[in-house]
Scaffold this active site. Structure first.
Site, short mmCIF file in Angstrom:
data_model
loop_
_atom_site.label_atom_id
_atom_site.label_comp_id
_atom_site.label_asym_id
_atom_site.label_seq_id
_atom_site.Cartn_x
_atom_site.Cartn_y
_atom_site.Cartn_z
N GLY A 1 -0.94 -2.48 6.42
CA GLY A 1 0.39 -2.31 5.85
C GLY A 1 0.44 -2.84 4.43
N CYS A 2 1.48 -2.46 3.72
CA CYS A 2 1.60 -2.83 2.31
C CYS A 2 1.83 -4.33 2.14
CB CYS A 2 2.70 -2.01 1.64
SG CYS A 2 4.28 -2.01 2.52
N PHE A 3 2.80 -4.89 2.85
CA PHE A 3 3.05 -6.33 2.73
C PHE A 3 1.84 -7.15 3.19
CE2 PHE A 3 7.66 -5.01 3.20
CZ PHE A 3 8.03 -5.35 1.91
N THR B 1 -1.28 -6.39 3.04
CA THR B 1 -2.35 -6.33 2.05
C THR B 1 -2.11 -7.33 0.93
OG1 THR B 1 -2.83 -4.02 2.52
CG2 THR B 1 -3.47 -4.84 0.35
N ALA B 2 -0.91 -7.28 0.33
CA ALA B 2 -0.61 -8.20 -0.78
C ALA B 2 -0.67 -9.65 -0.33
CB ALA B 2 0.77 -7.88 -1.36
#
Lengths: 345, 345, 345, 345
Positions: D148-150, D152-153
């Site tokens: 997921g995007c969150f 990953t960061a």
């Protein structure tokens, strides 16, 4: 004075609520919404929390008519034409923010709205509520057709000069730009943030239903058979309309000459502000307010006059002008409940 | 091929860096910046961290000329005219993104740029690098005057139709809109976020220095003495230009007729994309890319053709077209290093 | 009551003008600006055209003191500390929107503002104008240190719960986000539109000068020696602050429990609105208004309470709270001239 | 290598198309979309006009399996789990951008996704494709659960430090912020431009389904039972995620100490860029690119480490990382087709 709003979940309604909340003589008694009947306004618009305690309700014309003096219609097209006659019959005044009663020609309505027109008796009765231009007619009206947003910005900017006799009134090009709130609160890909942000879109070139409204008024004011070229653009901002207008001058006129004409024309109209030579209004300079600001450039090279006219589409282009018309209707000072500075920045 | 960029801290330069970084045949050897000499590019533009390891340097024409084949000038007006002759003398080719060599008439330059023009010998030598129109001339040039952003969007949209004989070429009105990056990285109240966000501004009506550039090319292409009405608007978005163009048709033509002409005209030019009837391009649909997308509406009511042309002002309107011209200059495929899809959304 | 504003070209001043323009008991008599002395306010802020006719003037303490009852300072740091004592001596009340008189400890001022503090006599005299918390003290003050924007949003959200005895007051983390207008009207790359639009930036982590202001008040309210972790982020929007606050619960409390506490605490304070369970306030829901809206989530998994607090940084975070303090000072209803709905959308 | 994309009308798909279009070894053969079957991609996404000539098609697993080596799933939750097993059985590799195969615990999936989990055999087979951390596992996988995007960061920013032994791994607070494109192309009031522009919203505090994904990986990497406090905010910008992370240090460490650890940890990973002391990454500095940029501040006053991590949510947070995983899978250089500079400004 007791007020109702019909069409309670749109941006037009919620701007009416904002202005009515601080109006000294008008009291909001009811908000009608079929889709949200029974729901608190603050559940749909949390910015009204603690301040507006009204549950939206179903339309009941008989019951409303007994307690209400004036109804604002903040409905989409094709709704008010079926309801307004009943209110008028019962002596309730109506200000319609939709386009149902703006066009005097039933054929034009049929063509541009793709729908059958309102009862002709009521169309005849309706006064087109461009406040500065039809001030006297508004004062005695029972039914006011509140103008569209683009026509308001455009007509206030065009009428003074086209009556002077030194313009070619069939040369008019209107390049209009609007913020996204003009499209209302309905969902569509066109107002999806990711599709709209950092994006500029042209739409409905030569096909917008505000065209016949603009032409009808220009024709009435000038006595000429006028057709305009009109295009619209969606700008990535919430509020604001700018009309950039091009018209051929048949005599040489300086920018200062033009400004003098407009200053004189609008000297008794506080909501139209004429900008001095060398400056042009921006949309944010009228944000949240009922002002229409107009600037000019007479292009000596090409003999064209360029006019820049800006309004807040939700205020002077809709709900603010509706309040202004209510003030005229009841003989109150025209700025009552509207005398606020724009919010800047 | 070894490349230098002069004017290293502006957006034009940093876009050149982006495209050169993936160009298979060109190698960036030097970035010149007087104000930031000695500083790493990545300290000024952190998005290049780890990827571009170049210190900006002072201009040294002799030293550069020995190692460089081509120089891009991404400087403000009035800089390149004093430097380019020395590079040309030493056999270094120059692509100038500023306006110093665009206008063939020294009087026009003096009038619109308020400054003395470049040496006439070099003005005569300069090829106006509107790639699709002057492809052959660019191929043999030593000095290319890369077009302005508004002229690129406007001329690509106008030239095919005005040669057809069914337009009144003195009726042209260009209502142009630009994102804020066109104003560069310099500081001014006009690009201050709080003054610009959610705001739409008209500026330099009839006074923009891109006017003579547009007229010069229209006149050269048509053989007619053409004057245009041109206005510019600042839109709250970072990138993108839209030109909305109005031109009178002297014969009835449908939108489909017009589209056929453009499809044929640009059939061998991959960076111009003609949109099918019923759709209009938006600025975001060319974001970050070298495409110019054009759509049409023939307004049968008023006899006007409306053209919508969009580009990314920093790419096709500046650095991308400069790379395209470099490709033409060296006989590489015109899409080399530029064949990327726009970034959407 | 006669009012002057010192620091006339900033956003704080122009918001004061907006609220004073409709205030029934206060009259704006003078705007002082050294840089723009002699200039009409409407030349600097065209949105005030026709509505505010005041020329800015040089500071003349003696002359002003004779006609003015109250001065608002909308100046940067390090200005008011040199001027306010003279006004106070002459019996003029002062409300200072800058940070010069907020910190009681001269050492803290020296450390965080990198500058020598104001005269300790006046620091002692100054009342910290967080209106809801220090209402009684404000009523009798001659000098009010109007709170910073981040402290306002943060303290109103923290004080009620940290007094309850079921929180670990040394666990506080404040992740704050602000719109760009908080940086004022000065020019810098940080507020350049192209660098700010579609961009999110963290800045001054653990180093912002609002930290000692927050800690001083938390310590005073709780009697504990509290240190907070505080970070700030610049969000691409013009107005609005959100503080997302994390604090450890030492006992299990539901979101509903917390809401009850806040509803009770603020029941007589109309400008603090507590949101019901399941909804969280957004910054636009207080746009242009003096409200502070607060929502809650008690995270049962991790035992932390998360508080969301929003204000308009230029209103409740600056000029609106200053007007609120003026109302308290003179015994007027606290909502006088501030009782407007937020502008939405 | 022949590629298909399933879920062709979303932003994830169209970003895959952008990267595949310039990938030297991979060829896009089919785009599957049930809702738009038979429609040209360029009719749905006009920015691909002339460049991508593919009609979307209905899903036909048998037919696709014969011509395709790899399938990307850019579908919403609850779709891929029913399809992927059939592809795997036929020897087609799958990279799933949805959450269906990320959680190893079926109970966690049931709880956070409110839906029954995928077949446990395939969950066991799936490799979590956080490329820098699970590089070796990805190389041999047949089914990759793209993060997921969150997560990953957040995970790239947390894993290096939490393994050092000087952090309290149960103190982690993640204050995450995302641009609007993370919500996809579906219509909702939450992504309506007028409701989102100039507005900042917190949502799903402590309830986001990326929480178990983050905790699962932190637990696996540290061997500790870790729970995080996680909140999300919707920022008015199209692209970009920033995670602001707070973690307690159990020993004093300077910002420089921390930077050294990360520089070493990621020295062979080109897509993670560690920022030097005194600078913090902004979301626009990775716009359109596959980079994750990380900056640090060790707050000596409170003993907390603050980490700022930014990605483009549609690239490193979705499609770019999927391409990176494809590169790993086939043994190509990890930057193949991804080595582009961010677009700035």
């Amino acid at each position: 004075m007791k007020i109702a709003i019909i069409g309670g979940t749109g941006y037009g309604a919620v701007e009416l609520v904002r202005f009515l909340n601080n109006h000294p003589y008008a009291e909001l008694k009811a908000i009608v919404s079929h889709s949200q009947s029974g729901v608190e306004l603050s559940d749909v618009y949390p910015h009204t929390t603690d301040l507006i305690n009204i549950k939206m309700e179903e339309l009941d014309i008989d019951a409303l008519s007994e307690v209400i003096d004036l109804v604002f219609f903040a409905t989409p097209s094709n709704i008010s034409k079926g309801i307004i006659p009943s209110f008028i019959e019962k002596g309730v005044k109506c200000i319609d923010l939709s386009g149902d009663f703006r066009l005097k020609s039933p054929d034009a309505y049929q063509k541009w709205y793709q729908s059958s027109p309102a009862d002709q008796n009521y169309i005849d009765k309706a006064v087109y509520g461009l406040s500065e231009i039809y001030e006297e007619q508004v004062k005695g009206a029972s039914l006011i057709a509140n103008p569209g947003c683009f026509p308001t910005a455009t007509l206030l900017a065009l009428i003074p000069v086209m009556e002077q006799g030194f313009t070619d009134n069939n040369s008019i090009i209107i390049d209009a730009k609007t913020g996204v709130s003009g499209a209302g609160r309905s969902l569509s890909l066109n107002v999806h943030y990711s599709e709209t942000n950092d994006n500029l879109k042209a739409y409905k070139l030569g096909e917008h239903k505000h065209i016949p409204e603009i032409e009808q008024t220009l024709q009435e004011q000038s006595g000429e058979d006028i057709q305009v070229t009109f295009s619209t653009h969606l700008v990535p901002m919430t509020r604001g309309i700018m009309s950039t207008i091009y018209i051929d001058l048949t005599e040489t006129k300086s920018t200062a000459d033009i400004i003098d004409i407009y200053k004189e024309y609008y000297k008794n109209h506080p909501f139209v502000r004429i900008r001095p030579e060398g400056t042009l209004p921006t949309t944010k300079e009228v944000y949240g307010s009922n002002y229409c600001d107009i600037g000019f450039h007479s292009d000596q090279r090409t003999g064209k006059l360029i006019i820049i006219s800006v309004i807040d589409n939700l205020v002077k282009g809709a709900s603010g002008q509706a309040i202004q018309n209510m003030n005229l209707l009841y003989g109150w000072d025209v700025t009552t409940g509207l005398n606020y500075l724009p919010i800047y920045p």
